[in-house]
Design an enzyme around this catalytic site. Structure first.
Site, PDB file in Angstrom:
ATOM      1  N   LYS A  18       0.844  -1.213   0.000  1.00 49.32           N
ATOM      2  CA  LYS A  18       0.000   0.000   0.000  1.00 49.32           C
ATOM      3  C   LYS A  18       0.872   1.253   0.000  1.00 49.32           C
ATOM      4  O   LYS A  18       0.664   2.172  -0.785  1.00 49.32           O
ATOM      5  CB  LYS A  18      -0.943   0.012   1.222  1.00 49.32           C
ATOM      6  CG  LYS A  18      -1.878  -1.182   1.301  1.00 49.32           C
ATOM      7  CD  LYS A  18      -2.795  -1.114   2.505  1.00 49.32           C
ATOM      8  CE  LYS A  18      -2.091  -1.184   3.842  1.00 49.32           C
ATOM      9  NZ  LYS A  18      -1.430  -2.480   4.113  1.00 49.32           N
ATOM     10  N   ARG A  93     -10.049   1.484   7.638  1.00 48.89           N
ATOM     11  CA  ARG A  93      -9.780   0.110   8.052  1.00 48.89           C
ATOM     12  C   ARG A  93     -10.986  -0.531   8.719  1.00 48.89           C
ATOM     13  O   ARG A  93     -10.947  -1.700   9.061  1.00 48.89           O
ATOM     14  CB  ARG A  93      -8.632   0.096   9.057  1.00 48.89           C
ATOM     15  CG  ARG A  93      -7.296  -0.127   8.402  1.00 48.89           C
ATOM     16  CD  ARG A  93      -6.241   0.202   9.421  1.00 48.89           C
ATOM     17  NE  ARG A  93      -5.177  -0.729   9.363  1.00 48.89           N
ATOM     18  CZ  ARG A  93      -3.987  -0.431   8.840  1.00 48.89           C
ATOM     19  NH1 ARG A  93      -3.759   0.743   8.316  1.00 48.89           N
ATOM     20  NH2 ARG A  93      -3.034  -1.314   8.841  1.00 48.89           N
ATOM     21  N   ARG A 132      11.742  -5.207   5.608  1.00 48.74           N
ATOM     22  CA  ARG A 132      11.406  -3.810   5.285  1.00 48.74           C
ATOM     23  C   ARG A 132      12.253  -2.805   6.065  1.00 48.74           C
ATOM     24  O   ARG A 132      12.520  -2.956   7.241  1.00 48.74           O
ATOM     25  CB  ARG A 132       9.933  -3.541   5.602  1.00 48.74           C
ATOM     26  CG  ARG A 132       9.628  -2.048   5.537  1.00 48.74           C
ATOM     27  CD  ARG A 132       8.184  -1.722   5.518  1.00 48.74           C
ATOM     28  NE  ARG A 132       7.446  -2.287   6.623  1.00 48.74           N
ATOM     29  CZ  ARG A 132       6.131  -2.227   6.699  1.00 48.74           C
ATOM     30  NH1 ARG A 132       5.430  -1.655   5.742  1.00 48.74           N
ATOM     31  NH2 ARG A 132       5.501  -2.758   7.724  1.00 48.74           N
ATOM     32  N   ARG A 165      10.657  -1.317  11.560  1.00 48.29           N
ATOM     33  CA  ARG A 165       9.523  -1.065  12.438  1.00 48.29           C
ATOM     34  C   ARG A 165       9.401  -2.143  13.508  1.00 48.29           C
ATOM     35  O   ARG A 165       9.577  -3.327  13.233  1.00 48.29           O
ATOM     36  CB  ARG A 165       8.229  -1.031  11.594  1.00 48.29           C
ATOM     37  CG  ARG A 165       7.979   0.337  11.004  1.00 48.29           C
ATOM     38  CD  ARG A 165       6.882   0.354   9.981  1.00 48.29           C
ATOM     39  NE  ARG A 165       5.660  -0.347  10.349  1.00 48.29           N
ATOM     40  CZ  ARG A 165       4.538  -0.262   9.640  1.00 48.29           C
ATOM     41  NH1 ARG A 165       4.495   0.511   8.551  1.00 48.29           N
ATOM     42  NH2 ARG A 165       3.461  -0.937   9.989  1.00 48.29           N
ATOM     43  N   ARG A 176      -1.225  -8.768  13.004  1.00 48.18           N
ATOM     44  CA  ARG A 176      -1.752  -7.712  12.117  1.00 48.18           C
ATOM     45  C   ARG A 176      -2.541  -8.339  10.963  1.00 48.18           C
ATOM     46  O   ARG A 176      -3.580  -7.825  10.553  1.00 48.18           O
ATOM     47  CB  ARG A 176      -0.609  -6.848  11.585  1.00 48.18           C
ATOM     48  CG  ARG A 176      -0.072  -5.898  12.643  1.00 48.18           C
ATOM     49  CD  ARG A 176       1.325  -5.417  12.338  1.00 48.18           C
ATOM     50  NE  ARG A 176       1.440  -4.738  11.080  1.00 48.18           N
ATOM     51  CZ  ARG A 176       2.571  -4.625  10.380  1.00 48.18           C
ATOM     52  NH1 ARG A 176       3.683  -5.168  10.830  1.00 48.18           N
ATOM     53  NH2 ARG A 176       2.588  -3.971   9.254  1.00 48.18           N
TER      54      ARG A 176
HETATM   55  P1  AP5 Z   1       4.782  -1.559   2.002  1.00 47.80           P
HETATM   56  O1  AP5 Z   1       4.530  -0.757   0.775  1.00 47.80           O
HETATM   57  O2  AP5 Z   1       5.410  -0.903   3.172  1.00 47.80           O
HETATM   58  O3  AP5 Z   1       3.444  -2.334   2.433  1.00 47.80           O
HETATM   59  P2  AP5 Z   1       2.149  -1.838   3.201  1.00 47.80           P
HETATM   60  O4  AP5 Z   1       0.981  -2.485   2.541  1.00 47.80           O
HETATM   61  O5  AP5 Z   1       2.151  -0.357   3.319  1.00 47.80           O
HETATM   62  O6  AP5 Z   1       2.390  -2.548   4.585  1.00 47.80           O
HETATM   63  P3  AP5 Z   1       2.231  -1.996   6.055  1.00 47.80           P
HETATM   64  O7  AP5 Z   1       2.912  -2.984   6.936  1.00 47.80           O
HETATM   65  O8  AP5 Z   1       2.668  -0.578   6.167  1.00 47.80           O
HETATM   66  O9  AP5 Z   1       0.687  -2.075   6.241  1.00 47.80           O
HETATM   67  P4  AP5 Z   1      -0.109  -2.093   7.523  1.00 47.80           P
HETATM   68  O10 AP5 Z   1      -1.455  -1.849   7.023  1.00 47.80           O
HETATM   69  O11 AP5 Z   1       0.049  -3.295   8.369  1.00 47.80           O
HETATM   70  O12 AP5 Z   1       0.588  -0.969   8.432  1.00 47.80           O
HETATM   71  P5  AP5 Z   1       0.295   0.569   8.651  1.00 47.80           P
HETATM   72  O13 AP5 Z   1       1.594   1.257   8.719  1.00 47.80           O
HETATM   73  O14 AP5 Z   1      -0.704   1.068   7.701  1.00 47.80           O
HETATM   74  O15 AP5 Z   1       5.671  -2.817   1.550  1.00 47.80           O
HETATM   75  C1  AP5 Z   1       6.161  -3.744   2.527  1.00 47.80           C
HETATM   76  C2  AP5 Z   1       7.581  -4.209   2.139  1.00 47.80           C
HETATM   77  O16 AP5 Z   1       7.516  -4.922   0.915  1.00 47.80           O
HETATM   78  C3  AP5 Z   1       8.591  -3.057   1.907  1.00 47.80           C
HETATM   79  O17 AP5 Z   1       9.847  -3.487   2.317  1.00 47.80           O
HETATM   80  C4  AP5 Z   1       8.558  -2.861   0.374  1.00 47.80           C
HETATM   81  O18 AP5 Z   1       9.795  -2.358  -0.109  1.00 47.80           O
HETATM   82  C5  AP5 Z   1       8.295  -4.284  -0.109  1.00 47.80           C
HETATM   83  N1  AP5 Z   1       7.521  -4.345  -1.343  1.00 47.80           N
HETATM   84  C6  AP5 Z   1       6.467  -3.554  -1.703  1.00 47.80           C
HETATM   85  N2  AP5 Z   1       5.987  -3.926  -2.899  1.00 47.80           N
HETATM   86  C7  AP5 Z   1       6.748  -4.987  -3.306  1.00 47.80           C
HETATM   87  C8  AP5 Z   1       6.737  -5.817  -4.472  1.00 47.80           C
HETATM   88  N3  AP5 Z   1       5.856  -5.632  -5.462  1.00 47.80           N
HETATM   89  N4  AP5 Z   1       7.655  -6.808  -4.543  1.00 47.80           N
HETATM   90  C9  AP5 Z   1       8.562  -7.011  -3.545  1.00 47.80           C
HETATM   91  N5  AP5 Z   1       8.628  -6.245  -2.430  1.00 47.80           N
HETATM   92  C10 AP5 Z   1       7.720  -5.251  -2.309  1.00 47.80           C
HETATM   93  O19 AP5 Z   1      -0.352   0.556  10.093  1.00 47.80           O
HETATM   94  C11 AP5 Z   1       0.427   0.208  11.233  1.00 47.80           C
HETATM   95  C12 AP5 Z   1      -0.455   0.133  12.466  1.00 47.80           C
HETATM   96  O20 AP5 Z   1      -1.044   1.411  12.684  1.00 47.80           O
HETATM   97  C13 AP5 Z   1      -1.635  -0.832  12.391  1.00 47.80           C
HETATM   98  O21 AP5 Z   1      -1.253  -2.134  12.781  1.00 47.80           O
HETATM   99  C14 AP5 Z   1      -2.598  -0.186  13.385  1.00 47.80           C
HETATM  100  O22 AP5 Z   1      -2.206  -0.473  14.708  1.00 47.80           O
HETATM  101  C15 AP5 Z   1      -2.378   1.287  13.164  1.00 47.80           C
HETATM  102  N6  AP5 Z   1      -3.276   1.889  12.156  1.00 47.80           N
HETATM  103  C16 AP5 Z   1      -2.904   2.396  10.935  1.00 47.80           C
HETATM  104  N7  AP5 Z   1      -3.958   2.882  10.287  1.00 47.80           N
HETATM  105  C17 AP5 Z   1      -5.020   2.707  11.110  1.00 47.80           C
HETATM  106  C18 AP5 Z   1      -6.403   2.996  10.985  1.00 47.80           C
HETATM  107  N8  AP5 Z   1      -6.892   3.565   9.875  1.00 47.80           N
HETATM  108  N9  AP5 Z   1      -7.206   2.657  12.014  1.00 47.80           N
HETATM  109  C19 AP5 Z   1      -6.729   2.092  13.140  1.00 47.80           C
HETATM  110  N10 AP5 Z   1      -5.436   1.772  13.324  1.00 47.80           N
HETATM  111  C20 AP5 Z   1      -4.591   2.077  12.307  1.00 47.80           C
HETATM  112 MG    MG Z   2       2.441   1.013   4.917  1.00 52.15          MG
END
Ligand code: AP5
Ligand code: MG
Length: 221
Positions: A18, A93, A132, A165, A176
């Site tokens: 994402k 979410r 990551r 992270r 997660r």
């Molecule tokens: P990356 O692009 O970072 O993936 P992502 O989908 O953004 O993964 P996240 O772990 O950030 O998602 P998440 O939803 O769990 O966490 P968030 O930070 O939103 O890619 C991941 C890795 O893969 C990287 O190393 C990248 O280089 C690699 N990669 C990407 N594409 C690739 C490809 N095509 N091929 C190979 N490698 C690739 O949320 C964190 C926490 O915050 C949550 O757990 C929750 O506690 C809280 N939170 C966030 N938003 C909310 C909300 N709206 N409501 C309530 N709590 C929330």
């Molecule tokens: Mg992310």
């Protein structure tokens, strides 16, 4: 001709890409990238009252409660309007958050134009999270094996020091994933019923996935 704002929601499990795709979309279309995960981690890093409050949810891999998340999002939207539109990375979410976003966009005479869902097998998700590296300054993401920065430990875009992270530990990453399936995956039906969902294969290189995203946004359905 006045061009209309574009609002794109990125959906998918942790590690689906994402953030990676939101960054590309934001650059290409001049969108504001709104990553609620990054916003929350920023608060934790700064040690604010809010950061202390949300830390345990983040470390446990649980969602931050809707009322807390909404407060943070509204404050950010007020300070950065995102006039050309937004790439929402990690928001909404829950159904409650989806409704709140609809209301905010309706006030601006906008709506969710596309909900892009990236599908990736579980084992690949866990491998991606384990390798990551994230930039706490500009939000860019890298991977130790598949997408390393030019200079080890430094962001290619802003030179910031890259970090791993705390919630990418395997046990938290699995939690997660579980929370995603239970709380967020039901949103796919909501956006599907509106005809704005684009379900895409999220495997392959980030550039290949991005091509699929662009192509899907050209399709009517
Ligand atoms: P990356 O692009 O970072 O993936 P992502 O989908 O953004 O993964 P996240 O772990 O950030 O998602 P998440 O939803 O769990 O966490 P968030 O930070 O939103 O890619 C991941 C890795 O893969 C990287 O190393 C990248 O280089 C690699 N990669 C990407 N594409 C690739 C490809 N095509 N091929 C190979 N490698 C690739 O949320 C964190 C926490 O915050 C949550 O757990 C929750 O506690 C809280 N939170 C966030 N938003 C909310 C909300 N709206 N409501 C309530 N709590 C929330
Ligand atoms: Mg992310």
């Amino acid at each position: 001709m006045v061009s209309r704002a574009l609002d794109v929601v990125l959906l998918g499990p942790p590690g689906a890409g994402k953030g990676t795709q939101a960054q590309r979309l934001a650059l290409a279309y001049g969108l504001l990238r709104l990553s609620t995960g990054d916003m929350l981690w920023e608060e934790v890093e700064k040690g604010t009252e809010l950061g202390l409050q949300v830390r345990s949810w983040l470390n446990d891999g649980d969602l931050v409660p809707d009322h807390v998340m909404s407060r943070i999002l509204l404050a950010r939207l007020h300070s950065q309007q995102g006039i050309g539109g937004c790439a929402y990375d990690g928001y909404p979410r829950t159904e409650h958050q989806a409704m709140l976003l609809d209301g905010l966009l309706a006030e601006l005479n906008r709506r969710v134009d596309f909900a892009v869902y990236l599908e990736v097998p579980d084992q690949e998700l866990l491998d991606r999270l384990a390798g990551r590296l994230s930039c706490p300054v500009c939000g860019a993401v890298y991977h130790l094996k598949s997408g390393a920065p030019a200079v080890a430990g430094r962001c290619d875009h802003c030179g910031g020091a890259l970090v791993q992270r705390d919630d990418d530990r395997e046990d938290v990453a699995r939690e997660r994933l579980r929370v995603y399936r239970k709380r967020t995956a039901p949103l796919l039906d909501l956006y599907r019923s509106r005809g704005v969902l684009r379900e895409l294969d999220g495997t392959g290189t980030p550039a290949e996935v991005y091509e699929r995203v662009r192509e899907a946004m050209r399709r009517k359905r």
